[in-house]
Write a protein that holds these residues in place. Structure first.
Motif: not given
Length: 507
Positions: A407-435
């Protein structure tokens, strides 16, 4: 001759030595430089947006919906009244409980303070009444005993009941005969009235003759109705007489009922004796004062009455269904005037000031993310990604899908998003800097245990065995075996051999 032979042999040896070099021609390749860069492995997963708070609010007490103060989609504040259940019955019970508490407190104070002169007179009167009741019960028992032992009275009652029955039958027969005669008279008077009316209208008979016919018709009609009533009354009397006769006959033929009456009389005597003992005890207590146990019992009654009143007050508060948090009304299951059963869900309240993007991931992905990670989320109605925070990771996989809920918490103060909508989530499974990073197509035997690349050094291909880290669709991280700023072959390396001459032609 010998010299010519030696020359030929020398040529053959030279050709044999030089032939491999001639066969190994230079390879045309394309290169790029290994670079130092950041690299990460992203995964795009589609999930569903759900409310940050989603509560089905039940009715804690049943009753009629007296007020439904909400509509679907309405924004409500915390503690706002949403539905009111009728509490009229509870208010009556509250008044009764308050009266019972007052009585219990008064009784307790009376026991503590002792009885007054008026109370003593009342207790004395109760004692005298209990004595009189016992004497009356004992007298009644003696009479019932005599009736049980002597059946002559029952026999006389049976004769009287039979006479009443025969009389009722005769009365019904007479009433029916009277009814038949009244019906004949009524029909005759009606015909005469209708004939006289026509003659009167034709001026054949006088008004007096017409009025006489009309009076005769009205009297016949009244007599007919009275005869009908008499028949019904006679039928009722006959039914009562038959019932009385059957009961009397049953009692006469089977004295079991009389025996039951005798037992009831004995029971009344026993009850009267018990009441007298209680009255005697109360009188004695009034004279000597109550025992400590009685006072404690009275105090317990006060506490019990207080608890009952508190219970009713608590039930009254439950007739008011309020919002446990600020949110939107998503569902209303009852209208005003409907009966709401206890425990039934009356409405659904949601809070979408924030939303959860819920996704299901594999074990590998679940192991790569952690609570607090920042990820990117894009709902189906959005053109760009916004940031969300991973807040929940299921500790166990779903048995059916073998996936883990994240579960990912998303802000929605203006209520533009509605429960039940589909959403794409981009996860970073691994990350390296200066590689050290190179294109993935440059790696030979990428999926084997000995991946390697070729670099160009002094016009020849040099093999470098490497250890791979993060791998994306286009690039790989090199953990060992290669440095930055080396010319890595990305085209034409498939058939290269270490040490082979190469010709670099970059586009």
């Amino acid at each position: 001759m010998k010299n010519r032979y030696k020359v030929i042999c020398l040529l053959i040896i030279l050709l044999a030595v030089s032939s491999p070099v001639l066969a190994q021609e230079s390879q045309i390749v394309e290169t790029t430089q290994s670079v130092t860069d950041d690299i990460s492995l992203d995964e795009l997963i589609t999930g569903t947006l759900t409310p940050i708070q989603d509560v089905n609010i039940p009715a804690q007490i049943g009753g009629i919906a007296d007020l439904v103060n909400i509509e679907i989609g309405e924004q409500v504040k915390k503690d706002a009244e949403l539905i009111k259940i009728d509490d009229e019955t509870l208010m009556i019970q509250k008044s009764q409980a308050e009266a019972a508490l007052d009585s219990a407190r008064a009784n307790y104070q009376e026991l503590k303070n002792g009885v007054t002169e008026e109370e003593m007179k009342r207790i004395q009167a109760n004692y005298e009444n209990a004595k009189a009741s016992l004497e009356s019960a004992e007298t009644n028992l003696e009479l019932m005993q005599e009736l049980y032992n002597e059946r002559r009275t029952l026999e006389q009652q049976l004769v009287n009941a039979e006479q009443q029955l025969n009389s009722a039958k005769q009365q019904l027969q007479t009433s029916k005969q009277n009814l038949n005669q009244a019906e004949v008279n009524y029909n005759q008077a009606k015909r005469e009235y209708e004939r006289s009316k026509k003659l009167y209208e034709d001026n054949v008979i006088s008004e007096r003759e017409y009025e006489n016919a009309e009076n005769s018709y009205e009297n016949a009609e009244s007599s007919y109705k009275n005869a009908q009533i008499s028949v019904k009354q006679a039928e009722t009397s006959l039914a009562a007489a038959e019932k009385n006769y059957q009961l009397t006959k049953a009692t006469y033929n089977n004295p079991t009922e009389l025996k039951q009456q005798l037992e009831n009389a004995r029971s009344q005597v026993n009850s009267a004796r018990t009441n007298l003992k209680v009255a005697e005890s109360n009188l004695e207590e009034a004279k000597t004062g109550p025992r400590e146990e009685r006072i404690r019992a009275s105090l317990a009654s006060v506490k019990q009455a207080e608890a009952r009143l508190d219970e009713i007050k608590n039930q009254i508060t439950k007739t008011q269904i309020t919002a446990p948090f600020s949110g939107l009304i998503n569902q209303v299951n009852f209208d005003e005037g409907e009966m709401i059963p206890s425990g039934q869900t009356v409405l659904n309240l949601i809070n979408i000031d924030q939303l959860y993007a819920e996704i299901k991931v594999t074990a590998a992905t679940a192991s790569a993310v952690k609570n607090g990670d920042t990820v990117e989320v894009r709902a189906e109605t959005m053109q760009h990604y916004i940031q969300g925070e991973v807040t929940n990771i299921a500790p166990a996989a779903d048995e059916a899908s073998r996936t883990f809920l994240v579960k990912i918490k998303v802000p929605n103060q203006d209520h533009r998003l509605r429960a039940g909508m589909f959403a794409d989530v981009r996860l970073t499974k691994g990350k390296a800097g200066s590689a050290v990073v190179i294109p993935i197509e440059s790696v030979v035997n990428l999926n084997s245990d000995n991946p390697h690349v070729f670099v160009v050094e002094a016009g020849t291909a040099v093999r470098k065995d490497i250890k791979i880290g993060i791998r994306t669709d286009s690039r790989v991280e090199i953990l060992e075996g290669l440095n930055a700023d080396q010319d890595v072959i990305i085209r034409g390396q498939s058939n290269l051999e270490a040490g082979q001459e190469v010709e670099v032609r970059n586009q």
